[in-house]
Design an enzyme around this catalytic site. Structure first.
Site, PDB file in Angstrom:
ATOM      1  N   LYS A   1      59.270  49.120  42.682  1.00 23.76           N
ATOM      2  CA  LYS A   1      60.677  50.437  43.139  1.00 23.76           C
ATOM      3  C   LYS A   1      60.320  49.893  44.845  1.00 23.76           C
ATOM      4  CE  LYS A   1      60.337  53.388  39.452  1.00 23.76           C
ATOM      5  NZ  LYS A   1      61.587  53.319  38.978  1.00 23.76           N
TER       6      LYS A   1
ATOM      7  N   ARG B   1      61.343  52.657  27.691  1.00 22.08           N
ATOM      8  CA  ARG B   1      62.522  52.597  26.514  1.00 22.08           C
ATOM      9  C   ARG B   1      61.038  51.315  25.789  1.00 22.08           C
ATOM     10  NH1 ARG B   1      67.658  49.973  29.637  1.00 22.08           N
ATOM     11  NH2 ARG B   1      66.490  52.073  30.431  1.00 22.08           N
TER      12      ARG B   1
END
Ligand code: BES
Ligand code: MN
Ligand code: ZN
Length: 499
Positions: free
Chosen positions: A277, A351
């Site tokens: 990120k 997820r």
């Protein structure tokens, strides 16, 4: 109960009284009426008598307004009055929660090192309102403690003036305290920096806060996870020196029929992994375990309140780091239960750890599965910072969640899981890929998760990426930092599933 990292999760003592006691530090009274003609409710008679002019007029001159949550400090005549707007429309529990949150945030900010006794004198008579007033007050008074210093205890005692008595009064206080305490525990965990709260220490924390309850706790470490085939949790956790954990907590009261499974995302820090990120997006990523914090804290409150529903809670804990042992974009992961997943982007780690726990939970034969995760930036783009996304196997299940959320006073908005989004997850090298196009990212993440729950299971997915963490100024009963969003909805959900 407070453990090392939740030492600041202190709830005041609360009592219900017929009239405002003397010699307290602050008395919170209400402002109603119109903006031009504000009137006061709940002013203790001795304060009224001691005032040289009508208090309502003094209040008006000082700018007191009925607008929801507006706080005005009145001059001291005996007790120090804090007048808070109760809104123009009919008073709802959530409005009262917000008003009391604003009042107590103001009072806690003035507390210094003292421990205060605060009276809520708002003419509340219904149990829902009494409960909401206490919740708003406790949640609004909370602030995070500096690492290493003694937790502050600005508010020691809250007395609520009400005509409510007997069993409903006792229940309202018990509900409010168990729920607020759980929210504070979640906030403390979320606010704890990732060098202190990592999978192993987080799992230890769960053991600590469940001591003295009947909850059963099981912790799988990295060896057991590898042996039992939790390929998703192992892949995501593999890049970090801090090994992953899967925590399972069970509340199984005798005779309970409905079985609720809760699953939480516990990424203790999300760097994005090899898909690193940028600095701005990474800074707040200690909050990426907010889903796990919510399901675990809620489970504790459910046990404390003795709710008659079987609850099994999973928290998938891992740290998403870039290193020589990280999982790569294009890797194919064999998940718990054998499904293969093509990892498109290592920043879609949530997820993957959730999928293992969801697949594992099928063996529990749940009647309803609810997962909670700070899952997608896309959900924040869609719904902003204060509303969480809700995606579900079917609308009836979504409605059960929305009803619980409304009672609890938390905001959720339903998004669909359309067929074309499911199709976007087809992979050439595995059973499915972890993400599709950038568009509709919240729905795609939900479609991915549902693959592991099975089409026939009633399931709801709560994407709390927006409301889990407030990086702006505090408002109402919501502080800066971890909020504890979803805790109250989950407890309310469990209550609604009792038989
Ligand atoms: N933890 C983030 C989502 C997030 C972002 C939560 C901001 C709270 C605030 C999640 O793991 C993530 O990085 N999601 C990616 C998914 C994408 C790579 C498919 C995202 O939303 O960009
Ligand atoms: Mn990520
Ligand atoms: Zn994440």
């Amino acid at each position: 109960m407070p453990s090392t990292l939740t030492a600041g999760a202190i709830v005041p003592t609360v009592d219900l009284v017929a009239r405002a006691p003397k010699d307290t530090d602050y008395v919170v009274v209400g402002v109603t009426g119109s903006s031009e003609q504000p009137t006061l409710v709940g002013v203790p008679s001795e304060v009224d008598k001691a005032s040289p002019a009508p208090l309502a007029q003094i209040a008006r001159d000082l700018g007191a307004k009925p607008e929801a949550g507006k706080v005005c400090i009145l001059p001291r005549f005996g007790s120090q009055l804090v007048a808070v707007g109760l809104g123009i429309d009919e008073l709802t529990p959530e409005q009262l929660r917000r008003s009391c949150g604003n009042a107590l945030r103001e009072i806690a900010g003035r507390a210094g090192d003292s421990s205060l006794h605060v009276v809520l004198s708002l003419e509340t008579a219904e149990s829902e309102l009494v409960r909401a007033a206490i919740e708003g007050a406790v949640l609004g008074a909370y602030t995070f403690t500096k690492v290493g210093s003694q937790p502050k205890r600005p508010i020691e005692k809250i007395s609520v003036v009400t005509s409510l008595g007997g069993a409903p009064a006792k229940q309202a206080v018990a509900d409010a305290l168990a729920i607020s305490q759980a929210v504070l525990v979640a906030r403390e965990w979320i606010n704890a920096p990732a060098n202190l709260l990592y999978p192993e220490s987080f799992a230890d924390e769960v053991r600590q806060i469940t001591k003295g309850t009947k909850l059963e706790v099981e912790v799988l470490d990295e060896k057991q996870l590898a042996k039992e085939g939790y390929g998703g949790i192992m892949a995501v956790g593999g890049g970090s020196e801090r090994a992953p954990r899967l925590v399972r907590v069970e509340h199984k009261p005798r005779g309970a029929k409905n079985h609720l499974v809760l699953v939480g995302k516990g990424i203790t820090f999300d760097t994005g992994g090899l898909n690193l990120k940028p600095a701005d997006g990474m800074y707040t990523m200690k909050c990426d375990m907010s889903g796990a914090a919510a399901v675990l804290a809620a489970t504790r409150a459910i046990a404390e309140l003795g709710l008659s529903v079987h609850v099994t809670t999973y928290a998938s804990m891992a740290e998403n780091m870039p290193s020589g042992s990280s999982y790569r974009p294009s890797d194919v992961i064999t998940m718990y239960g054998g499904t293969t997943v093509e990892n498109v982007n290592s920043d879609a780690e949530g997820r993957i750890v959730m999928a293992d726990a969801l697949a594992r939970s099928q063996a529990d034969k749940p009647d309803l599965v609810v997962d909670v995760a700070t899952l997608t930036g896309a959900c924040m783009v869609a719904l902003g910072n204060r509303i969480a996304g809700l995606m579900s196997s079917d609308d009836a299940t979504a409605d059960i969640l929305l009803d619980a959320a409304e009672t609890a006073g938390e905001d959720f908005w339903q998004l669909p899981i359309p067929e074309h989004i499911r199709k976007g997850l087809e992979s050439k090298v595995a059973d499915l890929k972890s993400s599709g196009s950038r568009m509709g990212g919240a729905m795609a993440a939900a479609a991915f998760l549902q693959h592991f729950v099975g089409e026939d299971t009633a399931w709801a997915h709560l994407d709390i990426a927006g409301p889990a963490f407030n990086d702006e100024a505090p408002y109402d009963y919501v502080p800066t930092g971890g909020t504890g969003h979803a805790v109250r909805t989950l407890v309310e959900l469990a209550r609604s599933l009792q038989d």
